[in-house]
Design an enzyme around this catalytic site. Structure first.
Site, PDB file in Angstrom:
ATOM      1  N   ASP A 203       0.830  -1.209   0.000  1.00  0.00           N
ATOM      2  CA  ASP A 203       0.000   0.000   0.000  1.00  0.00           C
ATOM      3  C   ASP A 203       0.866   1.262   0.000  1.00  0.00           C
ATOM      4  O   ASP A 203       0.675   2.176  -0.809  1.00  0.00           O
ATOM      5  CB  ASP A 203      -1.014  -0.002   1.165  1.00  0.00           C
ATOM      6  CG  ASP A 203      -0.426  -0.452   2.497  1.00  0.00           C
ATOM      7  OD1 ASP A 203       0.758  -0.850   2.535  1.00  0.00           O
ATOM      8  OD2 ASP A 203      -1.148  -0.413   3.511  1.00  0.00           O
ATOM      9  N   ASP A 227       0.878  -6.458 -11.085  1.00  0.00           N
ATOM     10  CA  ASP A 227      -0.098  -6.023 -12.093  1.00  0.00           C
ATOM     11  C   ASP A 227      -0.544  -4.589 -11.783  1.00  0.00           C
ATOM     12  O   ASP A 227      -0.507  -3.703 -12.634  1.00  0.00           O
ATOM     13  CB  ASP A 227      -1.297  -6.973 -12.075  1.00  0.00           C
ATOM     14  CG  ASP A 227      -2.376  -6.546 -13.059  1.00  0.00           C
ATOM     15  OD1 ASP A 227      -2.028  -6.158 -14.182  1.00  0.00           O
ATOM     16  OD2 ASP A 227      -3.564  -6.593 -12.686  1.00  0.00           O
TER      17      ASP A 227
END
Ligand code: NAD
Ligand code: IPM
Ligand code: MN
Length: 332
Positions: A203, A227
């Site tokens: 994050d 991704d």
């Protein structure tokens, strides 16, 4: 003579791959033979499969492959041809370099290579339904983790990179991401001497990629994080048209832009072919055509450094005009 299997696919796939093929032909005249294969919706219409066996055979019979993009379908019967060729051809490493070519207002410069585990994690598609809902299996094996971390270390050493950051979420996924992180620590001690090792939760890694991207050099990470982060990195460099990508295995390789089929702009001639052309340069380097690869990269960089801008950046150059300029830069 090297044989390249070209897989145009859907949406802007054929548009950007056509630009890349033109540039590759110019950069390596006489060295390349192109064969074309069907993938995606056009393949389904012709052969009843999104990745026909004939296509896989053509990919296996080539020195490398250049892929555009496909449009996925919602149906539960749909099997992604991208995930299938990654699996069938054992393309365990996904390498995504993202570098600033044009400095945009309110964006930080970026020069990162995201090395993404390409075979497992959230991509096993093993989903079990029961009356409460669905459970998705997320697989992290020692073998695949060791393989990708070793690949990242070798890549960093080979390309003169200074450091590798392991991006993970081991504070929550203690066993699975914990295993990936432990393998990273072990391998860096063993094989990664001379490289700076660092660790970042996924994050905050996303935040730093936007706010301070230059803290990253090489990133090694699990499949889904890679991704997502590669699209974040692409946006920092100007958009999805700026992230090339290589799916690499021991025997086969497939190079592609990291972006999808972009149905919203398909057929308009405005897709930015930079990512596809730079994926072509990665392909040339992979098959040993280093000089041609550098010539392509220099020609693309030259387009932007001479002040030109593509449509996605608010400029006036569409796919064709961009490619014509790059071709001119190659021939001098
Ligand atoms: P996308 O990457 O296709 O597009 C996202 C946004 O970026 C769109 O606004 C698009 O116009 C823009 N964009 C993408 N490439 C661009 C380029 N070269 N130049 C200018 N603008 C560009 O992602 P999406 O919209 O989430 O997905 C569309 C379809 O593509 C879906 O069906 C998805 O499954 C598929 N997809 C395929 C691949 C692949 O084949 N490798 C990768 C990602 C997504
Ligand atoms: C990518 C794409 C693919 C992925 C899709 C098309 C399966 O988004 O190559 O980044 O999720 O890996
Ligand atoms: Mn993606």
């Amino acid at each position: 003579m090297k044989r390249i299997c070209v897989l145009p696919g859907d949406g802007i796939g054929p548009e950007v791959v056509d630009c890349a093929a033109r540039v590759l032909k110019e950069a390596a005249p006489g060295d390349l033979e192109f064969i074309y294969a069907d993938i995606g919706q056009s393949a389904f219409e012709k052969h009843g499969r999104y990745l026909p066996e004939e296509t896989l055979a053509q990919m296996r019979a080539s020195d490398s492959c250049l892929f555009g993009a496909v449009t996925s379908e919602d149906s539960p019967r749909y099997e992604s041809p991208v995930l299938r060729f990654r699996k069938e051809l054992d393309l365990y490493a996904n390498v995504r370099p993202v570098k600033t070519l044009v400095q945009l207002p309110q964006r930080q410069p970026i020069d990162v290579v995201i090395i993404r585990e390409n075979s497992e994690g959230m991509y096993t598609q093993d989903e079990v339904f029961d009356d409460k809902g669905v459970t998705t299996m997320r697989k992290v094996t020692k073998g695949a983790s060791e393989r990708i971390v070793s690949y990242a270390i070798e890549y960093a050493l080979r390309t003169g990179r200074k450091g590798i950051t392991c991006v993970h979420k081991a504070n929550v996924l203690k066993a699975s991401d914990g295993l990936f992180l432990a393998i990273f620590r072990e391998k860096m001690k063993d094989k990664g001497k001379g490289l700076n090792a660092s660790e970042q939760l996924v994050d905050s890694a996303a935040m730093k990629l936007v706010a301070e991207p230059m803290v990253f050099d090489v990133i090694v990470t699990l499949n889904l994080y890679g991704d997502i982060l590669s699209d974040v990195a692409a946006a920092v460099a100007g958009g999805l048209g700026f992230a090339p990508s290589g799916n690499i295995g021991p025997k086969y390789s497939v190079f592609e832009p990291a972006h999808g089929s972009a149905p919203d702009i398909a057929g308009k001639g405005i897709a930015n072919p930079t990512a596809a052309v730079l994926a072509g340069a990665m392909l040339l380097r992979h098959i040993g055509l280093e000089r041609a690869a550098s010539a392509v990269e220099t020609a693309v960089a030259g387009f932007y450094s001479s002040g030109h801008l593509t449509n996605d950046l608010g400029g006036r150059h569409g796919s064709k005009s961009f490619t014509d300029h790059v071709l001119k830069n190659i021939t001098g």
